[in-house]
Design a protein around this motif. Structure first.
Motif, PDB file in Angstrom:
ATOM      1  N   SER A   1       2.807  40.701  36.377  1.00 51.67           N
ATOM      2  CA  SER A   1       1.599  41.071  35.727  1.00 51.67           C
ATOM      3  C   SER A   1       1.108  40.101  34.548  1.00 51.67           C
ATOM      4  O   SER A   1      -0.081  40.115  34.311  1.00 51.67           O
ATOM      5  CB  SER A   1       1.646  42.586  35.271  1.00 51.67           C
ATOM      6  OG  SER A   1       2.811  42.565  34.226  1.00 51.67           O
ATOM      7  N   SER A   2       2.197  39.244  34.050  1.00 52.58           N
ATOM      8  CA  SER A   2       1.607  38.514  32.940  1.00 52.58           C
ATOM      9  C   SER A   2       0.994  37.337  33.257  1.00 52.58           C
ATOM     10  O   SER A   2       0.570  36.498  32.635  1.00 52.58           O
ATOM     11  CB  SER A   2       2.809  38.102  31.997  1.00 52.58           C
ATOM     12  OG  SER A   2       3.290  39.327  31.455  1.00 52.58           O
ATOM     13  N   LEU A   3       1.193  36.970  34.605  1.00 54.05           N
ATOM     14  CA  LEU A   3       0.880  35.619  35.102  1.00 54.05           C
ATOM     15  C   LEU A   3      -0.857  35.423  35.173  1.00 54.05           C
ATOM     16  O   LEU A   3      -1.233  34.278  35.072  1.00 54.05           O
ATOM     17  CB  LEU A   3       1.451  35.431  36.575  1.00 54.05           C
ATOM     18  CG  LEU A   3       2.764  34.952  36.557  1.00 54.05           C
ATOM     19  CD1 LEU A   3       3.330  34.605  38.198  1.00 54.05           C
ATOM     20  CD2 LEU A   3       2.921  33.388  35.872  1.00 54.05           C
ATOM     21  N   PHE A   4      -1.378  36.463  35.280  1.00 56.46           N
ATOM     22  CA  PHE A   4      -3.090  36.218  35.240  1.00 56.46           C
ATOM     23  C   PHE A   4      -3.301  35.517  33.901  1.00 56.46           C
ATOM     24  O   PHE A   4      -4.215  34.708  33.920  1.00 56.46           O
ATOM     25  CB  PHE A   4      -3.461  37.641  35.408  1.00 56.46           C
ATOM     26  CG  PHE A   4      -3.773  38.087  36.873  1.00 56.46           C
ATOM     27  CD1 PHE A   4      -4.600  37.304  37.559  1.00 56.46           C
ATOM     28  CD2 PHE A   4      -3.292  39.341  37.307  1.00 56.46           C
ATOM     29  CE1 PHE A   4      -5.021  37.575  38.809  1.00 56.46           C
ATOM     30  CE2 PHE A   4      -3.480  39.502  38.871  1.00 56.46           C
ATOM     31  CZ  PHE A   4      -4.438  38.796  39.456  1.00 56.46           C
ATOM     32  N   SER A   5      -2.925  36.182  32.837  1.00 59.03           N
ATOM     33  CA  SER A   5      -3.457  35.690  31.430  1.00 59.03           C
ATOM     34  C   SER A   5      -2.974  34.225  31.223  1.00 59.03           C
ATOM     35  O   SER A   5      -3.587  33.414  30.792  1.00 59.03           O
ATOM     36  CB  SER A   5      -3.044  36.660  30.499  1.00 59.03           C
ATOM     37  OG  SER A   5      -1.601  36.734  30.276  1.00 59.03           O
ATOM     38  N   PHE A   6      -1.898  34.001  31.959  1.00 57.21           N
ATOM     39  CA  PHE A   6      -1.392  32.460  32.154  1.00 57.21           C
ATOM     40  C   PHE A   6      -2.168  31.679  32.868  1.00 57.21           C
ATOM     41  O   PHE A   6      -2.550  30.545  32.179  1.00 57.21           O
ATOM     42  CB  PHE A   6       0.340  32.552  32.511  1.00 57.21           C
ATOM     43  CG  PHE A   6       0.705  31.358  32.385  1.00 57.21           C
ATOM     44  CD1 PHE A   6       1.155  30.511  31.534  1.00 57.21           C
ATOM     45  CD2 PHE A   6       0.890  30.541  33.815  1.00 57.21           C
ATOM     46  CE1 PHE A   6       1.685  29.160  31.695  1.00 57.21           C
ATOM     47  CE2 PHE A   6       1.330  29.354  33.968  1.00 57.21           C
ATOM     48  CZ  PHE A   6       1.722  28.706  32.868  1.00 57.21           C
ATOM     49  N   VAL A   7      -2.542  32.009  33.874  1.00 56.22           N
ATOM     50  CA  VAL A   7      -3.479  31.123  34.800  1.00 56.22           C
ATOM     51  C   VAL A   7      -4.852  31.156  33.977  1.00 56.22           C
ATOM     52  O   VAL A   7      -5.218  29.903  33.976  1.00 56.22           O
ATOM     53  CB  VAL A   7      -3.769  31.941  36.325  1.00 56.22           C
ATOM     54  CG1 VAL A   7      -4.797  31.189  36.644  1.00 56.22           C
ATOM     55  CG2 VAL A   7      -2.616  32.004  36.968  1.00 56.22           C
ATOM     56  N   THR A   8      -5.327  31.940  33.203  1.00 55.73           N
ATOM     57  CA  THR A   8      -6.759  31.825  32.407  1.00 55.73           C
ATOM     58  C   THR A   8      -6.252  30.880  31.419  1.00 55.73           C
ATOM     59  O   THR A   8      -7.083  29.760  31.075  1.00 55.73           O
ATOM     60  CB  THR A   8      -7.112  33.114  31.778  1.00 55.73           C
ATOM     61  OG1 THR A   8      -6.562  34.270  32.811  1.00 55.73           O
ATOM     62  CG2 THR A   8      -8.389  33.252  31.356  1.00 55.73           C
ATOM     63  N   ILE A   9      -5.389  30.912  30.484  1.00 58.77           N
ATOM     64  CA  ILE A   9      -5.079  29.819  29.466  1.00 58.77           C
ATOM     65  C   ILE A   9      -4.844  28.386  30.107  1.00 58.77           C
ATOM     66  O   ILE A   9      -5.491  27.573  29.448  1.00 58.77           O
ATOM     67  CB  ILE A   9      -3.985  30.520  28.357  1.00 58.77           C
ATOM     68  CG1 ILE A   9      -3.857  29.377  27.295  1.00 58.77           C
ATOM     69  CG2 ILE A   9      -2.693  30.268  29.055  1.00 58.77           C
ATOM     70  CD1 ILE A   9      -5.182  29.770  26.112  1.00 58.77           C
TER      71      ILE A   9
ATOM     72  N   VAL B   1     -12.247  29.910  35.234  1.00 64.21           N
ATOM     73  CA  VAL B   1     -11.921  30.720  34.241  1.00 64.21           C
ATOM     74  C   VAL B   1     -12.508  32.070  34.516  1.00 64.21           C
ATOM     75  O   VAL B   1     -11.970  33.122  34.498  1.00 64.21           O
ATOM     76  CB  VAL B   1     -11.967  30.275  32.911  1.00 64.21           C
ATOM     77  CG1 VAL B   1     -11.733  31.473  31.812  1.00 64.21           C
ATOM     78  CG2 VAL B   1     -11.238  29.038  32.561  1.00 64.21           C
ATOM     79  N   ASP B   2     -14.022  31.894  34.639  1.00 58.80           N
ATOM     80  CA  ASP B   2     -14.612  33.350  34.870  1.00 58.80           C
ATOM     81  C   ASP B   2     -14.414  33.983  36.018  1.00 58.80           C
ATOM     82  O   ASP B   2     -14.236  35.219  36.202  1.00 58.80           O
ATOM     83  CB  ASP B   2     -16.356  32.908  35.022  1.00 58.80           C
ATOM     84  CG  ASP B   2     -16.670  32.939  33.360  1.00 58.80           C
ATOM     85  OD1 ASP B   2     -15.941  32.950  32.430  1.00 58.80           O
ATOM     86  OD2 ASP B   2     -18.132  32.393  33.311  1.00 58.80           O
ATOM     87  N   LEU B   3     -13.885  33.245  37.097  1.00 51.92           N
ATOM     88  CA  LEU B   3     -13.630  33.603  38.346  1.00 51.92           C
ATOM     89  C   LEU B   3     -12.518  34.358  38.405  1.00 51.92           C
ATOM     90  O   LEU B   3     -12.335  35.644  38.826  1.00 51.92           O
ATOM     91  CB  LEU B   3     -13.510  32.616  39.648  1.00 51.92           C
ATOM     92  CG  LEU B   3     -13.314  33.020  41.100  1.00 51.92           C
ATOM     93  CD1 LEU B   3     -14.694  33.486  41.514  1.00 51.92           C
ATOM     94  CD2 LEU B   3     -12.949  31.647  41.752  1.00 51.92           C
ATOM     95  N   ILE B   4     -11.466  33.786  37.593  1.00 50.36           N
ATOM     96  CA  ILE B   4     -10.184  34.603  37.449  1.00 50.36           C
ATOM     97  C   ILE B   4     -10.536  35.726  36.762  1.00 50.36           C
ATOM     98  O   ILE B   4      -9.869  36.967  36.884  1.00 50.36           O
ATOM     99  CB  ILE B   4      -9.185  33.680  36.892  1.00 50.36           C
ATOM    100  CG1 ILE B   4      -9.168  32.336  37.486  1.00 50.36           C
ATOM    101  CG2 ILE B   4      -7.784  34.319  36.576  1.00 50.36           C
ATOM    102  CD1 ILE B   4      -8.317  31.175  36.743  1.00 50.36           C
TER     103      ILE B   4
ATOM    104  N   ASP C   1     -10.466  41.913  35.966  1.00 48.40           N
ATOM    105  CA  ASP C   1     -11.326  42.772  35.382  1.00 48.40           C
ATOM    106  C   ASP C   1     -12.696  42.707  35.979  1.00 48.40           C
ATOM    107  O   ASP C   1     -13.648  42.184  35.454  1.00 48.40           O
ATOM    108  CB  ASP C   1     -11.372  42.559  33.870  1.00 48.40           C
ATOM    109  CG  ASP C   1     -11.935  43.734  33.246  1.00 48.40           C
ATOM    110  OD1 ASP C   1     -12.628  44.679  33.936  1.00 48.40           O
ATOM    111  OD2 ASP C   1     -12.155  43.813  31.851  1.00 48.40           O
ATOM    112  N   PRO C   2     -12.994  43.745  36.778  1.00 38.60           N
ATOM    113  CA  PRO C   2     -14.057  43.731  37.847  1.00 38.60           C
ATOM    114  C   PRO C   2     -15.426  43.887  36.731  1.00 38.60           C
ATOM    115  O   PRO C   2     -16.463  43.630  36.978  1.00 38.60           O
ATOM    116  CB  PRO C   2     -14.094  44.576  38.901  1.00 38.60           C
ATOM    117  CG  PRO C   2     -12.800  44.869  38.687  1.00 38.60           C
ATOM    118  CD  PRO C   2     -12.041  44.530  37.424  1.00 38.60           C
ATOM    119  N   ARG C   3     -15.220  44.701  35.645  1.00 34.07           N
ATOM    120  CA  ARG C   3     -16.148  44.932  34.751  1.00 34.07           C
ATOM    121  C   ARG C   3     -17.365  43.766  34.272  1.00 34.07           C
ATOM    122  O   ARG C   3     -18.123  43.856  34.122  1.00 34.07           O
ATOM    123  CB  ARG C   3     -15.893  45.685  33.606  1.00 34.07           C
ATOM    124  CG  ARG C   3     -15.477  47.154  33.876  1.00 34.07           C
ATOM    125  CD  ARG C   3     -14.956  47.672  32.608  1.00 34.07           C
ATOM    126  NE  ARG C   3     -13.397  47.038  32.274  1.00 34.07           N
ATOM    127  CZ  ARG C   3     -12.779  47.231  31.351  1.00 34.07           C
ATOM    128  NH1 ARG C   3     -13.058  48.136  30.318  1.00 34.07           N
ATOM    129  NH2 ARG C   3     -11.746  46.691  31.120  1.00 34.07           N
TER     130      ARG C   3
END
Lengths: 314, 319
Positions: free
Chosen positions: B239-247, B305-308, B313-315
């Motif tokens: 669950s932490s990997l998402f923010s990792f991919v973003t940065i 980044v926006d795509l991720i 967060d679909p909002r």
């Protein structure tokens, strides 16, 4: 808090919290906040060491022409020896291939590097800060215009802008500082705007308004003192970034043309031959630059924690 | 869908703005005719020079107004014709120069990011599982140092220590060597870029992991008897990997700048060397092409980044 029910609640919460580590397995998953809240209200010895270093280097840079150091451009050839000379009591940081004293060159380099850093972030603070404060205070159309400008500036790759402008213009101290200053407008302005918004609706602003204070007075007397403190933390970080940016530009051949800067000093010593024969040529300015950048970063970080600025507020 | 169309529209608009600004600045602040012909361009009294000037103006469309020249250039550029170099008789064409240099910079970036991820993930897992321990405190200081150090300073220090003093890594990049030899020659530059990046990733991932480890579902998993190791790897890390991919994606933009500088120190003939050489010769078509490629990379990265973000967060899509 005199209500007995409240006390019960507190007890329950404490119990619940003490259960968490028990279940989670010994004291493995500690709440980080505990120790940090305890130290938050102290700047700590490290902060004062960092400030001390910055003060020393700034004083040395300002007083360079009057300090009893060697002429940075003089070729001090020692009879019977070929330069570069290694560090000694004669040359504290050694000398470069032209027998110029690295210690005094590093101090003279600080003059330009620190000026670039300072002017750039001062420009960003004045322009970005006032734009951000106006946007945060007046909102409405001002806000949308300013926010759009910031968005455009931020979506423009900073590096490209820097390369583009510096490659086309005369690379004076002024143009380099100006370019880096323009690049710092948007990041600084966004923080100024967010901080202003968080204060603009507070009671003391309302009180000033109801006493009949005009906009300029409210902005300068009520909001500015509150915005300036978190901005000071940002200024220290920004200055570090600008100093590093000057160094990077130097490696692209795009730094200030006249005089020595830290970036240019490191560049002259970074060739393979120089590193083999005389590593001190690049290491001396690297160490001074690194310590300065580290001190600025650390002091800025501590200051930010101390005043608890949220970067992404709003 | 509408969100993505607007997003794409702004990206194209941004690229057009960059290209117009860059093209305009080069033609107004610089002197293309002088860059092409050299001193001959100033010698307007000599009929031979005038002939040369007219030929050059014809060839490079210099007699058209600026917006038309920009449109002509842009039309050529998007169809893959990057023009000719001003200097050295225009050989090789800018396109060939770029296609020779770009893969090297790309390889450097890919190697750096892979190394950074390989360092950062175990490092973050290690420290997040024992926050505030001695190891964690030491690692916080280490990461702070790595984040503060400028890439050029780290590059010079590593080159001196590992290439010159210890001779572990080769000093030169040889373009004629095999791919694997060249990859090895690129290893130290990649490490230079990877260390600060890894420190940034580690700090973010560690904080994220610690927060995740305090969530209720972790507690549930633990109370059901899942081992600490398994909770850390399977539940928290995922669950932490998402923010990792973003940065990771955001930081790629910063790494491009670092790569340009690091190339100078390790003498890798990539885009960074190309742009420095072109600036020295005032060879604007080359500078322009490289500027546009980097701007394009930034735009694509921002889109990713926006795509991720919108996946997490679909909002975001509806705002």
């Amino acid at each position: 808090m005199n209500d007995p029910k409240d006390i019960d609640h507190v007890h329950l919460d404490e119990q619940a919290q003490s259960l968490v580590p028990l279940i989670a397995g010994a004291s493995t998953f500690h709440d980080e906040g505990d120790t940090e809240t305890a130290t938050k209200r102290r700047l700590g010895i490290g902060f004062w060491i960092a400030i001390g270093w910055i003060a020393t280097i700034v004083t040395a840079a300002v007083l360079a022409p009057w300090l009893p150091i060697k002429d940075p451009d003089a070729n001090l050839i020692q009879p019977g020896e070929r330069p570069p000379y290694s560090p000694s009591s004669e040359f504290w940081f050694g000398s470069d291939q032209d027998a110029r004293d690295m210690f005094s060159r590093t101090i003279w380099g600080a003059r330009i590097s620190l000026t670039v850093g300072f002017v750039a972030i001062a420009f960003g603070m004045v322009v970005g800060g006032s734009m951000g404060m106006m946007a945060g205070y007046f909102r409405r159309r001002w806000d949308s215009v300013v926010s759009f400008i910031f968005l455009v500036l931020l979506s423009f790759p900073a590096l490209i802008l820097a390369i583009l402008i510096t490659s086309l213009m005369d690379r004076t101290l002024f143009t380099i500082s100006f370019v880096l200053g323009v690049l710092s407008v948007a990041p600084v302005g966004r923080v100024a705007r967010a901080t202003t918004i968080s204060f603009a609706d507070r009671e003391f602003v309302l009180a000033a308004k109801s006493l009949g204070a005009k906009h300029p007075r409210i902005i300068v007397r009520e909001l500015l003192p509150n915005v300036v403190i978190p901005m000071a933390a940002l200024a220290l970080l920004g200055m570090a970034i600008a100093i590093v940016a000057e160094g990077s530009l130097a490696f692209l051949g795009l730094s200030v043309e006249k005089g020595a800067t830290w970036g240019k000093l490191i560049l002259t010593g970074a060739g393979t031959r120089s590193l083999e024969d005389a590593p001190w040529i690049s290491m001396a300015p690297i160490i001074v630059l690194f310590l300065t950048v580290l001190a600025l970063n650390f002091a800025g970080d501590r200051l930010r924690d101390y005043f608890d600025v949220k970067e992404t507020a709003l | 869908m509408r969100y993505w169309l607007t997003r794409l529209g702004t990206s194209v608009l941004l690229l057009l703005t960059v290209s117009a600004l860059a093209f305009g600045a080069m033609n107004i602040l610089g002197d293309p005719l002088f860059n092409i012909l050299g001193p001959v361009a100033l010698d307007v009294d000599n009929p031979e020079s005038v002939e040369l000037i007219q030929a050059a103006e014809e060839q490079y469309n210099l007699d058209d107004p600026l917006p038309i020249r920009w449109a002509l250039w842009l039309g050529d550029f998007v169809t893959g014709d990057f023009g000719v170099q001003f200097s050295e008789d225009g050989e090789p064409p800018v396109r060939d120069l770029i296609s020779e240099r770009l893969p090297r910079t790309l390889q450097l970036l890919v190697m750096a990011q892979v190394l950074a991820a390989l360092i950062a993930i175990p490092w973050a897992l290690w420290t997040a599982s024992r926050p505030n321990s001695k190891v964690d405190r030491a690692s916080t200081i280490t990461s702070f140092l790595f984040i503060a150090i400028p890439s050029f300073a780290l590059a010079v220090m590593l080159k001196w220590a590992l290439s010159i003093k210890l001779s572990i890594f080769p000093l030169a990049y040889v373009t004629n060597d095999t791919f694997w030899e060249r990859s090895f020659q690129m290893l130290l530059p990649a490490i230079t870029l990877a260390l600060p990046a890894a420190a940034i990733y580690q700090r973010l991932l560690r904080t994220d992991l610690i927060t995740t480890l305090q969530e209720d579902f972790i507690l549930t998993a633990r109370s059901k008897g899942v081992s600490r190791r398994s909770v850390l790897f399977k539940h928290a890390l995922r669950s932490s990997l998402f923010s990792f991919v973003t940065i990771f994606a955001i930081n790629t933009g910063a790494l491009i700048g670092g790569a340009l500088v690091v190339e100078q120190i390790f003498l890798i003939p990539g885009l960074g060397r190309a742009i420095v050489e072109a600036i020295l010769r005032e060879d604007f078509p080359v500078v322009l092409a490289i500027v546009m490629i980097i701007a394009f990379a930034f735009v694509i990265l921002n889109l990713i980044v926006d795509l991720i973000y919108s996946l997490i967060d679909p909002r975001v899509r509806s705002s």
